[in-house]
Design a protein around this motif. Structure first.
Motif, PDB file in Angstrom:
ATOM      1  N   SER A  15      17.659 -15.367  -6.106  1.00 23.09           N
ATOM      2  CA  SER A  15      16.688 -14.393  -5.630  1.00 23.09           C
ATOM      3  C   SER A  15      15.269 -14.939  -5.703  1.00 23.09           C
ATOM      4  O   SER A  15      14.474 -14.792  -4.772  1.00 23.09           O
ATOM      5  CB  SER A  15      16.805 -13.100  -6.450  1.00 23.09           C
ATOM      6  OG  SER A  15      15.913 -12.127  -5.984  1.00 23.09           O
ATOM      7  N   GLY A  16      14.943 -15.583  -6.821  1.00 18.82           N
ATOM      8  CA  GLY A  16      13.594 -16.117  -6.988  1.00 18.82           C
ATOM      9  C   GLY A  16      13.283 -17.261  -6.054  1.00 18.82           C
ATOM     10  O   GLY A  16      12.165 -17.368  -5.528  1.00 18.82           O
ATOM     11  N   ILE A  17      14.261 -18.122  -5.818  1.00 23.10           N
ATOM     12  CA  ILE A  17      14.037 -19.249  -4.918  1.00 23.10           C
ATOM     13  C   ILE A  17      13.784 -18.754  -3.497  1.00 23.10           C
ATOM     14  O   ILE A  17      12.874 -19.229  -2.809  1.00 23.10           O
ATOM     15  CB  ILE A  17      15.233 -20.218  -4.966  1.00 23.10           C
ATOM     16  CG1 ILE A  17      15.258 -20.934  -6.322  1.00 23.10           C
ATOM     17  CG2 ILE A  17      15.158 -21.238  -3.829  1.00 23.10           C
ATOM     18  CD1 ILE A  17      16.506 -21.740  -6.571  1.00 23.10           C
ATOM     19  N   SER A  18      14.566 -17.782  -3.048  1.00 19.59           N
ATOM     20  CA  SER A  18      14.347 -17.257  -1.697  1.00 19.59           C
ATOM     21  C   SER A  18      13.005 -16.544  -1.604  1.00 19.59           C
ATOM     22  O   SER A  18      12.324 -16.619  -0.569  1.00 19.59           O
ATOM     23  CB  SER A  18      15.485 -16.316  -1.289  1.00 19.59           C
ATOM     24  OG  SER A  18      15.568 -15.198  -2.146  1.00 19.59           O
ATOM     25  N   ALA A  19      12.587 -15.869  -2.677  1.00 17.95           N
ATOM     26  CA  ALA A  19      11.271 -15.224  -2.689  1.00 17.95           C
ATOM     27  C   ALA A  19      10.160 -16.264  -2.597  1.00 17.95           C
ATOM     28  O   ALA A  19       9.173 -16.089  -1.866  1.00 17.95           O
ATOM     29  CB  ALA A  19      11.107 -14.385  -3.951  1.00 17.95           C
ATOM     30  N   ALA A  20      10.311 -17.352  -3.331  1.00 22.84           N
ATOM     31  CA  ALA A  20       9.302 -18.415  -3.308  1.00 22.84           C
ATOM     32  C   ALA A  20       9.199 -19.048  -1.926  1.00 22.84           C
ATOM     33  O   ALA A  20       8.094 -19.295  -1.420  1.00 22.84           O
ATOM     34  CB  ALA A  20       9.645 -19.478  -4.352  1.00 22.84           C
ATOM     35  N   LEU A  21      10.326 -19.304  -1.291  1.00 21.54           N
ATOM     36  CA  LEU A  21      10.316 -19.898   0.042  1.00 21.54           C
ATOM     37  C   LEU A  21       9.654 -18.971   1.056  1.00 21.54           C
ATOM     38  O   LEU A  21       8.859 -19.410   1.899  1.00 21.54           O
ATOM     39  CB  LEU A  21      11.740 -20.229   0.472  1.00 21.54           C
ATOM     40  CG  LEU A  21      12.441 -21.339  -0.315  1.00 21.54           C
ATOM     41  CD1 LEU A  21      13.923 -21.408   0.066  1.00 21.54           C
ATOM     42  CD2 LEU A  21      11.778 -22.683  -0.073  1.00 21.54           C
ATOM     43  N   PHE A 104      15.291 -27.602  -0.404  1.00 27.27           N
ATOM     44  CA  PHE A 104      14.515 -26.599   0.329  1.00 27.27           C
ATOM     45  C   PHE A 104      13.130 -26.408  -0.292  1.00 27.27           C
ATOM     46  O   PHE A 104      12.130 -26.291   0.424  1.00 27.27           O
ATOM     47  CB  PHE A 104      15.278 -25.281   0.371  1.00 27.27           C
ATOM     48  CG  PHE A 104      16.446 -25.284   1.312  1.00 27.27           C
ATOM     49  CD1 PHE A 104      16.255 -25.125   2.679  1.00 27.27           C
ATOM     50  CD2 PHE A 104      17.733 -25.467   0.842  1.00 27.27           C
ATOM     51  CE1 PHE A 104      17.322 -25.141   3.563  1.00 27.27           C
ATOM     52  CE2 PHE A 104      18.818 -25.483   1.711  1.00 27.27           C
ATOM     53  CZ  PHE A 104      18.619 -25.322   3.075  1.00 27.27           C
ATOM     54  N   LEU A 105      13.059 -26.373  -1.614  1.00 25.98           N
ATOM     55  CA  LEU A 105      11.774 -26.144  -2.273  1.00 25.98           C
ATOM     56  C   LEU A 105      10.808 -27.301  -2.035  1.00 25.98           C
ATOM     57  O   LEU A 105       9.590 -27.089  -1.886  1.00 25.98           O
ATOM     58  CB  LEU A 105      11.985 -25.951  -3.779  1.00 25.98           C
ATOM     59  CG  LEU A 105      12.660 -24.633  -4.196  1.00 25.98           C
ATOM     60  CD1 LEU A 105      13.060 -24.685  -5.660  1.00 25.98           C
ATOM     61  CD2 LEU A 105      11.725 -23.448  -3.947  1.00 25.98           C
ATOM     62  N   SER A 106      11.319 -28.524  -1.990  1.00 21.17           N
ATOM     63  CA  SER A 106      10.449 -29.700  -1.848  1.00 21.17           C
ATOM     64  C   SER A 106       9.776 -29.771  -0.484  1.00 21.17           C
ATOM     65  O   SER A 106       8.832 -30.539  -0.297  1.00 21.17           O
ATOM     66  CB  SER A 106      11.256 -30.977  -2.089  1.00 21.17           C
ATOM     67  OG  SER A 106      12.256 -31.140  -1.096  1.00 21.17           O
ATOM     68  N   ALA A 107      10.243 -28.975   0.461  1.00 22.91           N
ATOM     69  CA  ALA A 107       9.635 -28.979   1.797  1.00 22.91           C
ATOM     70  C   ALA A 107       8.285 -28.274   1.808  1.00 22.91           C
ATOM     71  O   ALA A 107       7.553 -28.367   2.804  1.00 22.91           O
ATOM     72  CB  ALA A 107      10.581 -28.320   2.798  1.00 22.91           C
TER      73      ALA A 107
END
Length: 433
Positions: A15-21, A104-107
């Motif tokens: 959930s947090g990763i998708s929110a950050a993206l 995904f986050l590194s993009a």
């Protein structure tokens, strides 16, 4: 030490990763703060690494398609794999989930990933409209790390920031009269769904397989085992034997009466489950397998933070799609040992339903959004929306909403719902159901 950003995401799970993206795509400076040493959450540290439930849309669908291309278990991407919820309940190794998330986050250069951060205090500032949550702190005194943000998203899975902010927090089973749910028990209790310690069995030598009878003989286990199949549980075991792929994901051992708010209670439950798993490990070892046990015991529910709207049993059974729906579920009640005695009959009544934006907005707080399984809902409803495809989409909605509030300098309650729904392609999702 102090840090500042537009949007703080507390919790580096699905959930947090998708929110950050989502917030980063909107142009915000984002800090993704996770208490563990790596991001990933349940798929990585609890081995909840099978795609289960739906609908699978947005970032979650993109994640599955990437996992299929980059990290298939047998080295071959599945022909025609779309990531949709068409019975393809596939799984990938925890380490590969972690690598996929970091890919995904590194993009996004505007996302700072901060691990080893455990939120112990909510930070506040007072404005004309009352008290505003502006971030979180890890520790007290000179050694504390304080993160100040225009909007904070609690994606911890525990709802701890909601509690620290003084919101109305529920834990355990609701009474029948709390939300007028006829399937709920008469009285409230601290009972929650059991925690489960999962493990992976991997062949290192030999070619044999334990029989179904041997697996069923393990007293605490229902024999749940899966490989690269389109289903799971005992009834597919003969197929697993024929395929003999050599790596299997197991539901392991479950422990009841755990206080998931307490690290010590979780640690005690882990020890009990770890000992039970030894019985299964010895069985599989006889056939050339070794087991990898998850670093953390799996948690199905914790705090629920009450918001401007509440998802209840009526939402699910009635197939309600509120006007401010920002996420959806096509998953039924999955109560795992609840006091509801006739779960299957209740589950047959479940329908596709919408999760309102108001369930992400906690009462009595400003500048704070909830994401994941800690959103505003009843104990019964939480059993439906708690799975990864759904909490990932909830997180995506929270991220876009937090970004709009932060960039426009408005209340999280003033977010343009129509614009948010357009970003989330709500009409497209509803057209398919």
């Amino acid at each position: 030490m102090k840090k500042k950003c537009d949007v703080l995401i507390a919790g580096g799970g699905p959930s947090g990763i998708s929110a950050a993206l989502a917030a980063a795509q909107s142009g915000c400076s984002v800090i993704l703060a996770e208490e563990d040493q790596s991001v990933g959450g349940a798929p990585v540290d609890m081995y909840v690494c099978m795609a289960c439930g739906g609908p699978r849309r947005g970032f979650y669908k993109e994640l599955l398609r990437y996992l299929d291309r980059a990290y298939p278990l047998d080295g071959e991407p599945e022909e025609g794999f779309t990531g949709d919820e068409n019975g393809n309940n596939r799984w990938w190794l925890p380490y590969d989930y972690a690598r996929a998330y970091l890919h995904f986050l590194s993009a996004y250069k505007n996302i700072e990933v901060l691990t080893g951060f455990c939120a112990r205090r909510a930070l506040f500032e007072r404005q004309e409209n009352g008290v505003r949550v502006v971030g979180a702190a890890d520790g007290d005194g000179e050694g504390a790390l304080e993160i100040f943000a225009k909007v904070t998203v609690d994606a911890t899975g525990t709802g701890i920031l909601g509690e620290l902010a003084g919101c109305d927090v529920r834990y355990g089973t609701d009474a029948r009269t709390d939300f007028d749910e006829p399937a709920a028990p008469a009285e409230r209790s601290a009972e929650i769904m059991p925690c489960t310690l999962k493990f992976i069995a991997q062949r290192l030598y030999g070619s044999g397989m334990p029989s179904e009878e041997e697996i069923r003989a393990v007293p605490w286990s229902a024999g749940f085992v899966e490989d690269k199949l389109f289903n799971w549980s005992n009834n597919v075991y003969p197929i697993a034997v024929r395929n003999n792929r050599g790596v299997y994901l197991h539901w392991g051992a479950s422990v009841k009466e755990v206080d998931t708010r307490s690290p010590r209670s979780l640690a005690a439950a882990y020890s009990v489950a770890f000992e039970h798993i030894g019985v299964a490990a010895d069985l599989w070892r006889k056939y050339g397998f070794k087991v990898h046990v998850a670093p953390k015991i799996g948690v199905r529910e914790c705090r629920r933070v009450m918001g401007d709207a509440v998802v209840t049993m009526h939402t699910i059974v009635g197939g309600e799609v509120p006007q401010d729906a920002v996420a959806f579920s096509s998953y039924g009640f999955d109560l795992w040992g609840s006091t509801v005695r006739d779960e299957k009959a209740l589950n047959r009544k479940a329908r596709f339903y919408g999760i309102p934006y108001g369930a992400l907005v906690p009462k009595g707080a400003e500048g704070l959004l909830m994401a994941g399984k800690s959103i505003s809902g009843s104990h019964l409803a939480c059993s439906s929306y708690r799975v990864q495809p759904i909490v990932t989409c909830i997180g995506e909605a929270a991220g876009y909403a937090a970004a709009e509030a932060a960039l426009r300098g408005i209340s999280v309650r003033a977010v343009d719902i129509a614009r948010l729904q357009a970003r989330l392609k709500v009409e497209e999702i509803m057209a398919k159901f």
